[in-house]
Design a protein around this motif. Structure first.
Motif, PDB file in Angstrom:
ATOM      1  N   ALA A 268       0.825  -1.215   0.000  1.00 49.76           N
ATOM      2  CA  ALA A 268       0.000   0.000   0.000  1.00 49.76           C
ATOM      3  C   ALA A 268       0.855   1.260   0.000  1.00 49.76           C
ATOM      4  CB  ALA A 268      -0.932  -0.013   1.207  1.00 49.76           C
ATOM      5  N   THR A 269       2.147   1.119   0.201  1.00 55.85           N
ATOM      6  CA  THR A 269       3.063   2.267   0.176  1.00 55.85           C
ATOM      7  C   THR A 269       3.868   2.178  -1.116  1.00 55.85           C
ATOM      8  OG1 THR A 269       3.158   2.422   2.573  1.00 55.85           O
ATOM      9  CG2 THR A 269       5.020   3.337   1.375  1.00 55.85           C
ATOM     10  N   ALA A 270       3.671   3.187  -1.981  1.00 54.57           N
ATOM     11  CA  ALA A 270       4.208   3.089  -3.343  1.00 54.57           C
ATOM     12  C   ALA A 270       5.732   3.083  -3.370  1.00 54.57           C
ATOM     13  CB  ALA A 270       3.670   4.241  -4.184  1.00 54.57           C
ATOM     14  N   SER A 271       6.342   3.952  -2.548  1.00 52.27           N
ATOM     15  CA  SER A 271       7.805   4.046  -2.568  1.00 52.27           C
ATOM     16  C   SER A 271       8.303   4.453  -1.194  1.00 52.27           C
ATOM     17  CB  SER A 271       8.266   5.077  -3.606  1.00 52.27           C
ATOM     18  OG  SER A 271       8.081   6.371  -3.081  1.00 52.27           O
ATOM     19  N   GLY A 272       9.614   4.419  -1.041  1.00 50.95           N
ATOM     20  CA  GLY A 272      10.217   4.744   0.248  1.00 50.95           C
ATOM     21  C   GLY A 272       9.932   6.163   0.712  1.00 50.95           C
ATOM     22  N   ALA A 273       9.646   7.057  -0.234  1.00 51.48           N
ATOM     23  CA  ALA A 273       9.393   8.452   0.136  1.00 51.48           C
ATOM     24  C   ALA A 273       8.197   8.573   1.075  1.00 51.48           C
ATOM     25  CB  ALA A 273       9.164   9.287  -1.127  1.00 51.48           C
ATOM     26  N   ALA A 274       7.291   7.603   1.030  1.00 47.81           N
ATOM     27  CA  ALA A 274       6.072   7.689   1.838  1.00 47.81           C
ATOM     28  C   ALA A 274       6.203   6.957   3.178  1.00 47.81           C
ATOM     29  CB  ALA A 274       4.900   7.114   1.052  1.00 47.81           C
ATOM     30  N   ILE A 275       7.390   6.416   3.469  1.00 45.79           N
ATOM     31  CA  ILE A 275       7.568   5.689   4.738  1.00 45.79           C
ATOM     32  C   ILE A 275       7.923   6.666   5.856  1.00 45.79           C
ATOM     33  CG2 ILE A 275       8.934   3.933   5.955  1.00 45.79           C
ATOM     34  CD1 ILE A 275       9.373   2.529   3.264  1.00 45.79           C
ATOM     35  N   GLU A 276       7.170   6.592   6.939  1.00 44.26           N
ATOM     36  CA  GLU A 276       7.487   7.472   8.079  1.00 44.26           C
ATOM     37  C   GLU A 276       8.736   6.939   8.792  1.00 44.26           C
ATOM     38  OE1 GLU A 276       5.825   9.208  12.322  1.00 44.26           O
ATOM     39  OE2 GLU A 276       4.401   8.144  11.036  1.00 44.26           O
ATOM     40  N   ILE A 277       9.694   7.845   8.977  1.00 38.25           N
ATOM     41  CA  ILE A 277      10.939   7.488   9.658  1.00 38.25           C
ATOM     42  C   ILE A 277      10.851   7.932  11.114  1.00 38.25           C
ATOM     43  CG2 ILE A 277      13.433   7.929   9.745  1.00 38.25           C
ATOM     44  CD1 ILE A 277      12.599   6.226   7.328  1.00 38.25           C
ATOM     45  N   GLU A 278      11.023   6.983  12.017  1.00 37.99           N
ATOM     46  CA  GLU A 278      10.944   7.303  13.442  1.00 37.99           C
ATOM     47  C   GLU A 278      12.108   8.194  13.863  1.00 37.99           C
ATOM     48  OE1 GLU A 278      11.184   3.823  15.923  1.00 37.99           O
ATOM     49  OE2 GLU A 278      10.755   4.942  17.771  1.00 37.99           O
ATOM     50  N   LEU A 279      11.749   9.282  14.535  1.00 38.80           N
ATOM     51  CA  LEU A 279      12.762  10.145  15.162  1.00 38.80           C
ATOM     52  C   LEU A 279      12.691   9.894  16.652  1.00 38.80           C
ATOM     53  CD1 LEU A 279      12.308  13.651  13.459  1.00 38.80           C
ATOM     54  CD2 LEU A 279      14.337  12.200  13.339  1.00 38.80           C
ATOM     55  N   ARG A 280      13.812   9.543  17.265  1.00 35.90           N
ATOM     56  CA  ARG A 280      13.789   9.280  18.692  1.00 35.90           C
ATOM     57  C   ARG A 280      14.486  10.403  19.455  1.00 35.90           C
ATOM     58  NH1 ARG A 280      11.926   4.230  20.247  1.00 35.90           N
ATOM     59  NH2 ARG A 280      13.032   4.399  22.230  1.00 35.90           N
ATOM     60  N   ASP A 281      14.379  10.310  20.753  1.00 33.32           N
ATOM     61  CA  ASP A 281      14.906  11.342  21.646  1.00 33.32           C
ATOM     62  C   ASP A 281      16.394  11.576  21.366  1.00 33.32           C
ATOM     63  OD1 ASP A 281      15.797  12.836  23.800  1.00 33.32           O
ATOM     64  OD2 ASP A 281      14.484  11.805  25.232  1.00 33.32           O
ATOM     65  N   PRO A 282      16.787  12.829  21.114  1.00 32.12           N
ATOM     66  CA  PRO A 282      18.198  13.123  20.846  1.00 32.12           C
ATOM     67  C   PRO A 282      19.134  12.682  21.965  1.00 32.12           C
ATOM     68  CG  PRO A 282      16.844  15.061  20.422  1.00 32.12           C
ATOM     69  CD  PRO A 282      15.950  14.030  21.039  1.00 32.12           C
ATOM     70  N   THR A 283      18.614  12.578  23.176  1.00 29.90           N
ATOM     71  CA  THR A 283      19.515  12.192  24.279  1.00 29.90           C
ATOM     72  C   THR A 283      20.076  10.778  24.079  1.00 29.90           C
ATOM     73  OG1 THR A 283      17.651  11.460  25.611  1.00 29.90           O
ATOM     74  CG2 THR A 283      18.456  13.687  26.026  1.00 29.90           C
ATOM     75  N   GLU A 284      19.372   9.951  23.275  1.00 33.61           N
ATOM     76  CA  GLU A 284      19.903   8.603  22.998  1.00 33.61           C
ATOM     77  C   GLU A 284      21.265   8.686  22.306  1.00 33.61           C
ATOM     78  OE1 GLU A 284      16.969   6.603  20.629  1.00 33.61           O
ATOM     79  OE2 GLU A 284      15.646   6.243  22.336  1.00 33.61           O
ATOM     80  N   LEU A 285      21.468   9.800  21.588  1.00 37.98           N
ATOM     81  CA  LEU A 285      22.681   9.961  20.797  1.00 37.98           C
ATOM     82  C   LEU A 285      23.754  10.738  21.568  1.00 37.98           C
ATOM     83  CD1 LEU A 285      23.245   9.107  17.897  1.00 37.98           C
ATOM     84  CD2 LEU A 285      22.448  11.339  17.144  1.00 37.98           C
ATOM     85  N   LEU A 286      23.329  11.390  22.628  1.00 37.79           N
ATOM     86  CA  LEU A 286      24.257  12.271  23.346  1.00 37.79           C
ATOM     87  C   LEU A 286      25.040  11.521  24.431  1.00 37.79           C
ATOM     88  CD1 LEU A 286      21.876  15.353  23.560  1.00 37.79           C
ATOM     89  CD2 LEU A 286      23.959  15.169  22.177  1.00 37.79           C
ATOM     90  N   GLY A 287      24.733  10.239  24.546  1.00 35.82           N
ATOM     91  CA  GLY A 287      25.460   9.432  25.524  1.00 35.82           C
ATOM     92  C   GLY A 287      25.740   8.055  24.970  1.00 35.82           C
ATOM     93  N   ILE A 288      26.460   7.254  25.720  1.00 30.85           N
ATOM     94  CA  ILE A 288      26.721   5.864  25.353  1.00 30.85           C
ATOM     95  C   ILE A 288      26.322   5.018  26.543  1.00 30.85           C
ATOM     96  CG2 ILE A 288      28.510   4.153  24.816  1.00 30.85           C
ATOM     97  CD1 ILE A 288      29.994   6.398  23.314  1.00 30.85           C
ATOM     98  N   GLY A 289      25.408   4.077  26.293  1.00 30.80           N
ATOM     99  CA  GLY A 289      24.930   3.223  27.379  1.00 30.80           C
ATOM    100  C   GLY A 289      24.319   4.024  28.514  1.00 30.80           C
ATOM    101  N   GLY A 290      23.663   5.131  28.165  1.00 35.77           N
ATOM    102  CA  GLY A 290      22.993   5.936  29.181  1.00 35.77           C
ATOM    103  C   GLY A 290      23.889   6.933  29.876  1.00 35.77           C
TER     104      GLY A 290
END
Ligand SMILES: CSC[C@@H](O)[C@@H](O)C(=O)COP(=O)(O)O
Length: 337
Positions: A268-290
């Protein structure tokens, strides 16, 4: 093939009145199980990545619907809550649509329990079949690179891309296995290496940023990944970093395989352009292992999936068969109405 030698982790277990989940946030340091006793707890486990991987979250959600039915909850509310847990992996919506169709047909809690069990059992069977189909494409003596975790932890068992790797190793086709660490959640470092070590499959972890260098060395002939959603033209959403692996693979003449069950295909989704990409909390990237490693005040952008265009993919392997050089026409042969 002796699948049981490779297939020991069962991270999603139904216990009759609750869902028993191996908490994937803590692996490999700790093997702690959590009990989800209603649909809200299952939703939270999916959102917080206690259970993760496209097929596994679909299976967990189906059990969440069973819990809601057992407790006499309003099922439409449970379905909507579970559906909103994460946006990208279509297996979640697929499993809930399947449960919804059974509800619409008048199914009671017991019948819904049978449907959830069928969803789980079919996923395991699909993975075992894909393992054989994908491995057949790999020439003996090959090396492979995988990304994220696509193994038993991410599915009902055996795995998608990791299932192909398990089958390829068992058949003596794959001689070298590399796994990218998969920042920021480290699914490759924490989970794929955990599964490979438990299976006794020799493998080397690489930093995500070492992938192109590895390909240039000639050590890998295939990149093998899973998928969270495959659009009707073969464009494939998977863990962030997959797209750059596909670009690097094309540059180095390394082949690129996507292994996923038909529950990941979204016609039902014609191409990748229509796929919603999950954005998660930036803090996940600002640390390592919490543990915070980036200076306070810094910002981050944290998309957790990307889309690999179909023209960078050599083969999509599903339990229905293999689609080489995928495009809309080739996809519709296996998945058309
Ligand atoms: C068989 S798992 C396929 C994909 O779901 C996997 O590669 C992936 O991207 C998982 O992402 P995650 O965020 O860990 O749920």
């Amino acid at each position: 093939m002796d699948y049981d030698r490779y297939d020991r982790v069962r991270a999603v277990q139904w216990r009759g009145d609750h869902l028993h989940l191996l908490d994937q946030r803590l692996l490999p340091q700790e093997e702690r199980w959590i009990a989800c006793r209603d649909a809200a707890e299952v939703t939270q486990a999916i959102r917080d990545l206690a259970v993760r991987g496209a097929p596994a979250i679909g299976i967990a959600a189906a059990w969440g619907v069973v819990l809601a039915a057992q407790q006499g909850r309003v099922l439409d509310e449970a379905l909507a809550m579970l559906r909103a847990a994460r946006p990208t992996a279509v297996n979640l919506m697929w499993a809930l649509d399947r449960m919804k169709a059974r509800i619409a047909a008048g199914a009671d809690a017991q019948m819904l329990e049978r449907e959830a069990q069928a969803i789980q059992d079919e996923d395991l069977a699909a993975n075992r079949r894909m393992g054989g189909l994908g491995a057949a494409l790999i020439a003996p003596g090959s090396g492979v690179l995988t990304h994220c975790n696509t193994g038993s932890l991410a599915t009902a068992g055996f795995g998608t891309a990791l299932g192909v790797i398990r089958a390829g190793v068992a058949q003596g086709r794959i001689e070298r296995v590399y796994a990218g660490e998969t920042r920021p959640w480290q699914q490759g470092a924490r989970l794929t290496m955990y599964e490979l070590v438990r299976d006794g499959i020799p493998a080397k972890l690489i930093a995500d940023s070492a992938a192109a260098h590895l390909m240039k060395s000639g050590a890998v002939q295939w990149v093998i990944v899973g998928a969270d959603r495959i659009a009707a033209n073969g464009d494939t959403a998977n863990k962030i970093g997959t797209y750059q692996l596909a670009i690097a693979a094309k540059h180095h003449g390394v082949k690129f395989m996507v292994a996923a069950p038909s529950s990941t295909v979204d016609m039902a989704t014609a191409s990748g352009a229509a796929i919603e990409i999950e954005l998660r909390d930036p803090t996940e990237l600002l640390g390592i292992g919490g543990r915070r490693v980036v200076v306070e005040g810094a910002e981050a952008w944290n998309p957790v999936f990307d889309v690999t265009p179909a023209n960078l993919i050599d083969a999509i392997v599903t339990e229905r068969g293999v689609i080489e050089r995928p495009d809309a026409a080739a996809m519709s042969v296996l998945f058309g109405a």
